[in-house]
Design a protein around this motif. Structure first.
Motif, PDB file in Angstrom:
ATOM      1  N   GLN A  19      48.850  75.487  43.598  1.00 10.61           N
ATOM      2  CA  GLN A  19      50.186  75.801  44.103  1.00 10.61           C
ATOM      3  C   GLN A  19      50.294  75.740  45.618  1.00 10.61           C
ATOM      4  O   GLN A  19      51.392  75.728  46.154  1.00 10.61           O
ATOM      5  CB  GLN A  19      50.607  77.186  43.635  1.00 10.61           C
ATOM      6  CG  GLN A  19      50.773  77.270  42.144  1.00 10.61           C
ATOM      7  CD  GLN A  19      51.241  78.646  41.723  1.00 10.61           C
ATOM      8  OE1 GLN A  19      51.844  79.375  42.505  1.00 10.61           O
ATOM      9  NE2 GLN A  19      50.961  79.006  40.489  1.00 10.61           N
ATOM     10  N   PHE A  20      49.181  75.733  46.287  1.00 15.70           N
ATOM     11  CA  PHE A  20      49.229  75.808  47.744  1.00 15.70           C
ATOM     12  C   PHE A  20      48.378  74.709  48.356  1.00 15.70           C
ATOM     13  O   PHE A  20      47.368  74.298  47.800  1.00 15.70           O
ATOM     14  CB  PHE A  20      48.726  77.171  48.230  1.00 15.70           C
ATOM     15  CG  PHE A  20      49.485  78.308  47.626  1.00 15.70           C
ATOM     16  CD1 PHE A  20      50.755  78.635  48.085  1.00 15.70           C
ATOM     17  CD2 PHE A  20      48.952  79.035  46.583  1.00 15.70           C
ATOM     18  CE1 PHE A  20      51.462  79.671  47.516  1.00 15.70           C
ATOM     19  CE2 PHE A  20      49.650  80.088  46.011  1.00 15.70           C
ATOM     20  CZ  PHE A  20      50.912  80.408  46.483  1.00 15.70           C
ATOM     21  N   GLY A  21      48.795  74.263  49.516  1.00 14.48           N
ATOM     22  CA  GLY A  21      47.995  73.337  50.296  1.00 14.48           C
ATOM     23  C   GLY A  21      48.190  71.877  49.940  1.00 14.48           C
ATOM     24  O   GLY A  21      48.919  71.515  49.033  1.00 14.48           O
ATOM     25  N   ILE A  22      47.501  71.064  50.729  1.00 12.12           N
ATOM     26  CA  ILE A  22      47.510  69.618  50.549  1.00 12.12           C
ATOM     27  C   ILE A  22      46.256  69.259  49.767  1.00 12.12           C
ATOM     28  O   ILE A  22      45.149  69.598  50.162  1.00 12.12           O
ATOM     29  CB  ILE A  22      47.505  68.897  51.925  1.00 12.12           C
ATOM     30  CG1 ILE A  22      48.708  69.327  52.777  1.00 12.12           C
ATOM     31  CG2 ILE A  22      47.454  67.383  51.747  1.00 12.12           C
ATOM     32  CD1 ILE A  22      50.064  69.033  52.181  1.00 12.12           C
ATOM     33  N   TRP A  23      46.437  68.599  48.659  1.00 13.98           N
ATOM     34  CA  TRP A  23      45.344  68.159  47.792  1.00 13.98           C
ATOM     35  C   TRP A  23      45.563  66.689  47.482  1.00 13.98           C
ATOM     36  O   TRP A  23      46.641  66.306  47.038  1.00 13.98           O
ATOM     37  CB  TRP A  23      45.344  68.936  46.477  1.00 13.98           C
ATOM     38  CG  TRP A  23      44.928  70.358  46.601  1.00 13.98           C
ATOM     39  CD1 TRP A  23      45.698  71.404  47.009  1.00 13.98           C
ATOM     40  CD2 TRP A  23      43.644  70.897  46.311  1.00 13.98           C
ATOM     41  NE1 TRP A  23      44.969  72.560  46.988  1.00 13.98           N
ATOM     42  CE2 TRP A  23      43.704  72.280  46.557  1.00 13.98           C
ATOM     43  CE3 TRP A  23      42.447  70.355  45.849  1.00 13.98           C
ATOM     44  CZ2 TRP A  23      42.607  73.118  46.367  1.00 13.98           C
ATOM     45  CZ3 TRP A  23      41.372  71.185  45.654  1.00 13.98           C
ATOM     46  CH2 TRP A  23      41.451  72.560  45.920  1.00 13.98           C
ATOM     47  N   GLY A  24      44.561  65.868  47.731  1.00 11.41           N
ATOM     48  CA  GLY A  24      44.705  64.441  47.440  1.00 11.41           C
ATOM     49  C   GLY A  24      45.859  63.815  48.185  1.00 11.41           C
ATOM     50  O   GLY A  24      46.468  62.866  47.718  1.00 11.41           O
ATOM     51  N   GLY A  25      46.188  64.368  49.338  1.00  9.54           N
ATOM     52  CA  GLY A  25      47.270  63.824  50.154  1.00  9.54           C
ATOM     53  C   GLY A  25      48.664  64.208  49.694  1.00  9.54           C
ATOM     54  O   GLY A  25      49.643  63.625  50.148  1.00  9.54           O
ATOM     55  N   THR A  26      48.776  65.189  48.784  1.00  3.68           N
ATOM     56  CA  THR A  26      50.091  65.577  48.271  1.00  3.68           C
ATOM     57  C   THR A  26      50.372  67.066  48.479  1.00  3.68           C
ATOM     58  O   THR A  26      49.454  67.882  48.509  1.00  3.68           O
ATOM     59  CB  THR A  26      50.204  65.296  46.754  1.00  3.68           C
ATOM     60  OG1 THR A  26      49.242  66.092  46.065  1.00  3.68           O
ATOM     61  CG2 THR A  26      49.985  63.828  46.440  1.00  3.68           C
ATOM     62  N   SER A  27      51.631  67.385  48.575  1.00  2.00           N
ATOM     63  CA  SER A  27      52.080  68.780  48.676  1.00  2.00           C
ATOM     64  C   SER A  27      52.310  69.332  47.271  1.00  2.00           C
ATOM     65  O   SER A  27      52.318  68.572  46.289  1.00  2.00           O
ATOM     66  CB  SER A  27      53.400  68.849  49.456  1.00  2.00           C
ATOM     67  OG  SER A  27      54.432  68.219  48.701  1.00  2.00           O
ATOM     68  N   GLU A  28      52.518  70.618  47.161  1.00  2.00           N
ATOM     69  CA  GLU A  28      52.808  71.222  45.848  1.00  2.00           C
ATOM     70  C   GLU A  28      54.072  70.608  45.246  1.00  2.00           C
ATOM     71  O   GLU A  28      54.122  70.317  44.053  1.00  2.00           O
ATOM     72  CB  GLU A  28      52.956  72.735  45.963  1.00  2.00           C
ATOM     73  CG  GLU A  28      53.554  73.417  44.731  1.00  2.00           C
ATOM     74  CD  GLU A  28      52.874  73.118  43.396  1.00  2.00           C
ATOM     75  OE1 GLU A  28      53.533  73.295  42.347  1.00  2.00           O
ATOM     76  OE2 GLU A  28      51.723  72.677  43.359  1.00  2.00           O
ATOM     77  N   ARG A  29      55.075  70.381  46.029  1.00  2.00           N
ATOM     78  CA  ARG A  29      56.323  69.781  45.522  1.00  2.00           C
ATOM     79  C   ARG A  29      56.043  68.397  44.920  1.00  2.00           C
ATOM     80  O   ARG A  29      56.519  68.067  43.836  1.00  2.00           O
ATOM     81  CB  ARG A  29      57.353  69.668  46.644  1.00  2.00           C
ATOM     82  CG  ARG A  29      58.661  69.034  46.188  1.00  2.00           C
ATOM     83  CD  ARG A  29      59.667  68.964  47.292  1.00  2.00           C
ATOM     84  NE  ARG A  29      60.111  70.319  47.581  1.00  2.00           N
ATOM     85  CZ  ARG A  29      60.785  70.668  48.658  1.00  2.00           C
ATOM     86  NH1 ARG A  29      61.091  69.772  49.567  1.00  2.00           N
ATOM     87  NH2 ARG A  29      61.157  71.906  48.844  1.00  2.00           N
ATOM     88  N   GLU A  30      55.249  67.605  45.626  1.00  2.00           N
ATOM     89  CA  GLU A  30      54.916  66.274  45.119  1.00  2.00           C
ATOM     90  C   GLU A  30      54.083  66.358  43.840  1.00  2.00           C
ATOM     91  O   GLU A  30      54.286  65.574  42.910  1.00  2.00           O
ATOM     92  CB  GLU A  30      54.160  65.488  46.200  1.00  2.00           C
ATOM     93  CG  GLU A  30      55.031  65.160  47.390  1.00  2.00           C
ATOM     94  CD  GLU A  30      54.251  64.735  48.615  1.00  2.00           C
ATOM     95  OE1 GLU A  30      54.783  63.889  49.367  1.00  2.00           O
ATOM     96  OE2 GLU A  30      53.125  65.237  48.835  1.00  2.00           O
ATOM     97  N   ARG A  31      53.164  67.325  43.794  1.00  2.00           N
ATOM     98  CA  ARG A  31      52.347  67.491  42.586  1.00  2.00           C
ATOM     99  C   ARG A  31      53.189  67.956  41.401  1.00  2.00           C
ATOM    100  O   ARG A  31      52.968  67.513  40.278  1.00  2.00           O
ATOM    101  CB  ARG A  31      51.183  68.452  42.836  1.00  2.00           C
ATOM    102  CG  ARG A  31      50.153  67.866  43.802  1.00  2.00           C
ATOM    103  CD  ARG A  31      48.898  68.690  43.877  1.00  2.00           C
ATOM    104  NE  ARG A  31      49.089  70.043  44.336  1.00  2.00           N
ATOM    105  CZ  ARG A  31      49.143  70.417  45.616  1.00  2.00           C
ATOM    106  NH1 ARG A  31      49.042  69.518  46.586  1.00  2.00           N
ATOM    107  NH2 ARG A  31      49.296  71.691  45.942  1.00  2.00           N
ATOM    108  N   ARG A  32      54.167  68.814  41.629  1.00  2.00           N
ATOM    109  CA  ARG A  32      55.068  69.235  40.546  1.00  2.00           C
ATOM    110  C   ARG A  32      55.802  68.024  39.981  1.00  2.00           C
ATOM    111  O   ARG A  32      55.936  67.865  38.767  1.00  2.00           O
ATOM    112  CB  ARG A  32      56.086  70.267  41.053  1.00  2.00           C
ATOM    113  CG  ARG A  32      55.631  71.689  40.955  1.00  2.00           C
ATOM    114  CD  ARG A  32      56.777  72.661  41.101  1.00  2.00           C
ATOM    115  NE  ARG A  32      57.666  72.396  42.207  1.00  2.00           N
ATOM    116  CZ  ARG A  32      57.576  72.945  43.417  1.00  2.00           C
ATOM    117  NH1 ARG A  32      56.636  73.813  43.685  1.00  2.00           N
ATOM    118  NH2 ARG A  32      58.433  72.646  44.360  1.00  2.00           N
ATOM    119  N   ARG A  33      56.275  67.162  40.871  1.00  2.00           N
ATOM    120  CA  ARG A  33      56.990  65.956  40.446  1.00  2.00           C
ATOM    121  C   ARG A  33      56.058  65.051  39.633  1.00  2.00           C
ATOM    122  O   ARG A  33      56.441  64.536  38.581  1.00  2.00           O
ATOM    123  CB  ARG A  33      57.542  65.201  41.652  1.00  2.00           C
ATOM    124  CG  ARG A  33      58.330  63.953  41.286  1.00  2.00           C
ATOM    125  CD  ARG A  33      58.892  63.207  42.489  1.00  2.00           C
ATOM    126  NE  ARG A  33      57.995  63.064  43.615  1.00  2.00           N
ATOM    127  CZ  ARG A  33      57.003  62.155  43.699  1.00  2.00           C
ATOM    128  NH1 ARG A  33      56.790  61.314  42.718  1.00  2.00           N
ATOM    129  NH2 ARG A  33      56.250  62.078  44.771  1.00  2.00           N
TER     130      ARG A  33
END
Length: 90
Positions: A62-76
């Motif tokens: 839920q937090f931070g940048i992972w694999g170059g993505t934000s949580e919002r991008e990961r949710r999408r």
């Protein structure tokens, strides 16, 4: 019985190869409205970026940048995957 969180928090093989291991961890957790540009620059040149993103998606980070993505991008991305699975199953 082993708790699931114990298993998830143990380091995984790809983490030893991650470029972020050599960077300041603070850049991967920008304050709300802060820039994630520095973190994304580290991710851009990382050999294990795909594995990092998969880890974050699978563990619903839920937090931070992972694999170059934000949580919002990961949710999408998770939503798109779910929709694709549903279409394929029909």
């Amino acid at each position: 019985m082993q708790r699931i969180t114990t298993r998830l928090l143990q380091p995984v093989e790809w983490q030893g190869k991650a470029r972020c291991a050599e960077a300041d961890p603070e850049i991967f957790f920008p304050e709300r409205g802060g820039s994630s540009k520095a973190a994304r620059a580290v991710c851009d040149g990382c050999d294990v970026r795909a594995q990092c993103l998969e880890y974050a998606l699978n563990n619903k980070e839920q937090f931070g940048i992972w694999g170059g993505t934000s949580e919002r991008e990961r949710r999408r991305l998770r939503k798109e995957r779910t929709l694709r699975r549903l279409r394929t199953a029909s």
